[in-house]
Design a protein around this motif. Structure first.
Motif: not given
Length: 72
Positions: A40-55
């Motif tokens: 959950r900590t790592r998830l909060s550190e991801l950039d928006a474009h990477i989050l978009a890649d995983i939906g």
């Protein structure tokens, strides 16, 4: 292998085996909690474009990251 008595109930564990089983369960739960906190900590550190890649949206990622580690 566990033994079963003729009445269908499990036979009592030998002395000390219950403690070992509880210790293993505790270690498993603690490991799960550590993994949840870390991911959950790592998830909060991801950039928006990477989050978009995983939906996942940024709002969803922040909401998930705020959840306590014991919350499945």
């Amino acid at each position: 292998m566990s033994r079963v008595l003729h009445n269908g109930y499990p036979a009592p564990l030998a002395p000390g085996r219950g403690r070992v089983a509880r210790g293993i369960r505790l270690a498993s739960v603690l490991g799960t909690w550590v993994m949840r906190r870390r991911t959950r900590t790592r998830l909060s550190e991801l950039d928006a474009h990477i989050l978009a890649d995983i939906g996942v949206t940024t709002a969803q990622a922040h909401k998930e990251a705020k959840r306590p580690f014991w919350d499945a």
